[in-house]
Write an enzyme that holds these catalytic residues in place. Structure first.
Site, PDB file in Angstrom:
ATOM      1  N   LYS A   1       0.852  -1.212   0.000  1.00 48.68           N
ATOM      2  CA  LYS A   1       0.000   0.000   0.000  1.00 48.68           C
ATOM      3  C   LYS A   1       0.875   1.244   0.000  1.00 48.68           C
ATOM      4  O   LYS A   1       2.052   1.210   0.398  1.00 48.68           O
ATOM      5  CB  LYS A   1      -0.951   0.032   1.198  1.00 48.68           C
ATOM      6  CG  LYS A   1      -0.271   0.077   2.591  1.00 48.68           C
ATOM      7  CD  LYS A   1       0.093   1.478   3.070  1.00 48.68           C
ATOM      8  CE  LYS A   1       0.872   1.431   4.382  1.00 48.68           C
ATOM      9  NZ  LYS A   1       1.693   2.562   4.675  1.00 48.68           N
TER      10      LYS A   1
ATOM     11  N   ASP B   1      -2.398  -1.793  10.446  1.00 45.38           N
ATOM     12  CA  ASP B   1      -2.636  -1.716   9.000  1.00 45.38           C
ATOM     13  C   ASP B   1      -3.190  -3.015   8.405  1.00 45.38           C
ATOM     14  O   ASP B   1      -3.525  -3.060   7.223  1.00 45.38           O
ATOM     15  CB  ASP B   1      -1.323  -1.399   8.252  1.00 45.38           C
ATOM     16  CG  ASP B   1      -0.846   0.024   8.499  1.00 45.38           C
ATOM     17  OD1 ASP B   1      -1.627   0.831   9.024  1.00 45.38           O
ATOM     18  OD2 ASP B   1       0.317   0.313   8.157  1.00 45.38           O
TER      19      ASP B   1
HETATM   20  O1  C5P Z   1       0.014  -1.551  14.937  1.00 49.48           O
HETATM   21  P1  C5P Z   1       1.429  -1.775  14.559  1.00 49.48           P
HETATM   22  O2  C5P Z   1       2.073  -2.879  15.354  1.00 49.48           O
HETATM   23  O3  C5P Z   1       1.640  -1.946  13.099  1.00 49.48           O
HETATM   24  O4  C5P Z   1       2.191  -0.435  14.933  1.00 49.48           O
HETATM   25  C1  C5P Z   1       3.589  -0.357  14.991  1.00 49.48           C
HETATM   26  C2  C5P Z   1       4.002   0.812  15.872  1.00 49.48           C
HETATM   27  O5  C5P Z   1       3.729   2.043  15.211  1.00 49.48           O
HETATM   28  C3  C5P Z   1       3.281   0.905  17.203  1.00 49.48           C
HETATM   29  O6  C5P Z   1       3.906   0.114  18.179  1.00 49.48           O
HETATM   30  C4  C5P Z   1       3.398   2.379  17.505  1.00 49.48           C
HETATM   31  O7  C5P Z   1       4.687   2.685  17.990  1.00 49.48           O
HETATM   32  C5  C5P Z   1       3.265   3.028  16.133  1.00 49.48           C
HETATM   33  N1  C5P Z   1       1.879   3.394  15.796  1.00 49.48           N
HETATM   34  C6  C5P Z   1       1.289   4.463  16.453  1.00 49.48           C
HETATM   35  N2  C5P Z   1      -0.002   4.791  16.143  1.00 49.48           N
HETATM   36  C7  C5P Z   1      -0.690   4.108  15.209  1.00 49.48           C
HETATM   37  C8  C5P Z   1      -0.091   3.028  14.536  1.00 49.48           C
HETATM   38  C9  C5P Z   1       1.199   2.694  14.858  1.00 49.48           C
HETATM   39  O8  C5P Z   1       1.894   5.112  17.302  1.00 49.48           O
HETATM   40  N3  C5P Z   1      -1.929   4.467  14.933  1.00 49.48           N
END
Ligand code: C5P
Length: 321
Positions: free
Chosen positions: A20, A147
């Site tokens: 994406k 995501d």
């Molecule tokens: O959800 P995911 O594990 O992909 O997110 C990775 C990191 O990105 C999270 O641990 C956080 O530090 C940051 N993040 C965030 N806010 C979001 C998505 C991701 O702070 N909405």
């Protein structure tokens, strides 16, 4: 007659997991769970990983990969996603061997890990004959990463909350072409990018629900439903670009190369970077422009791809391999 252990076409599946790009990435504030409250528009593109899945007669979930950088143990999102789906199904005898052919660069802001997890959930739902609805799969996907729900259904969607609250804006075929570039020598950690943003901009964060909703309405009101947005927008907003670009010369360089390409309409970093993209009116134009500028990309040390936009996040093919 089929022998008891003889495999049929139904035991094999190839899942194509699309990358994406972010057409909009706005950070609204910080949530109680520590994640950021976002307003995004995400778009699937036809750069893909392939997951070759073969159901196994025992209860083992195994992963192999063409990419030596990736671990294939329990911390891999593919393994996590397969375990999660099996656990939800309550059928603990299910097993699978997955071979990952990795094309999407890692740590690039293209949701490579998330789309592999999404393809695992969608693919195993078919291979294991579980018959979950796509909305149920999106719901499970939230547990793997912010995501991943988007990557399950893909296309072009507004993504709110921490990224998991989806509102489809266009799942029709788009003609827009994308030139994507990335310096292969660097990767960016998403948590680092958000932390840096917070350190710099926390004072301007919104905090009230009504303020978040007003921002969501601003994104909803813009017409993302057709290809016209590339002529109507003067720039793409990616808040993480503000914090990453000044400390990452590879991003600055990528944006400069893309801006100079003839016919490039909008240029931006994708997600937390470092990959960057330029949009063109058509895919064939993007393909031609990339071909004509291959030496510019290689002189700048950039890998490049010409991609079309996809109306789905995962494609399944019942193929023997
Ligand atoms: O959800 P995911 O594990 O992909 O997110 C990775 C990191 O990105 C999270 O641990 C956080 O530090 C940051 N993040 C965030 N806010 C979001 C998505 C991701 O702070 N909405």
């Amino acid at each position: 007659m089929r022998m008891p252990n003889q495999k049929t076409q139904n035991d094999y599946l190839i899942a194509y997991a699309f990358a994406k790009i972010n057409l909009h990435l706005e950070i609204l504030g910080l949530r109680n769970d520590g994640y950021h409250e976002l307003s995004m528009v995400m778009q699937s593109i036809d750069l893909f990983d392939q997951l070759k899945m073969q159901s196994s007669r025992d209860d083992k979930i195994t992963l192999s990969s063409s990419n030596v950088e990736l671990t294939v143990g329990d911390d891999n999102l593919i393994v996590k996603a397969a375990r999660l789906l099996r656990e939800k199904s309550g059928k603990d005898n299910l097993g699978v061997n997955i071979d990952l052919i990795k094309n999407i660069p890692i740590g690039a802001g293209l949701a490579g890990g998330s789309t592999d997890a999404a393809a695992t959930i969608v693919g195993l739902n078919r291979l294991w004959n579980l018959k979950y609805h796509i909305k149920e799969l999106e719901e499970m996907a939230k547990e793997i990463g912010s995501d991943v729900p988007f990557c399950v259904s893909g296309g072009r969607q507004l993504c709110f909350g921490r990224g998991e609250l989806l509102e489809t804006v266009n799942n029709k075929q788009s003609n827009i072409g994308v030139i994507l570039v990335k310096d292969p020598s660097i990767q960016i950690s998403t948590p680092m990018a958000y932390k840096r943003y917070k350190d710099q901009y926390a004072e301007s964060y919104l905090s009230r629900d009504v303020e978040f909703e007003n921002k969501r309405n601003e994104a909803r009101i813009f017409d993302w439903t057709t290809d016209k947005f590339i002529n109507e927008k003067s720039n793409i907003q990616n808040d993480l670009q503000k914090t990453i670009s000044p400390i990452t010369p590879e991003v600055e360089k990528s944006l400069n190369v893309l801006k100079e390409l003839p016919g490039s309409k909008l240029v931006s970093m994708s997600g937390s970077g470092p990959s960057c993209y330029a949009l063109f009116s058509t895919y064939s134009q993007a393909k031609i422009v990339r071909k004509q500028n291959l030496s510019k990309f290689s002189d700048a040390g950039l890998s490049s791809w010409a991609c079309s936009m996809k109306a789905i996040g995962v494609e399944l093919k019942n193929e023997l391999f």
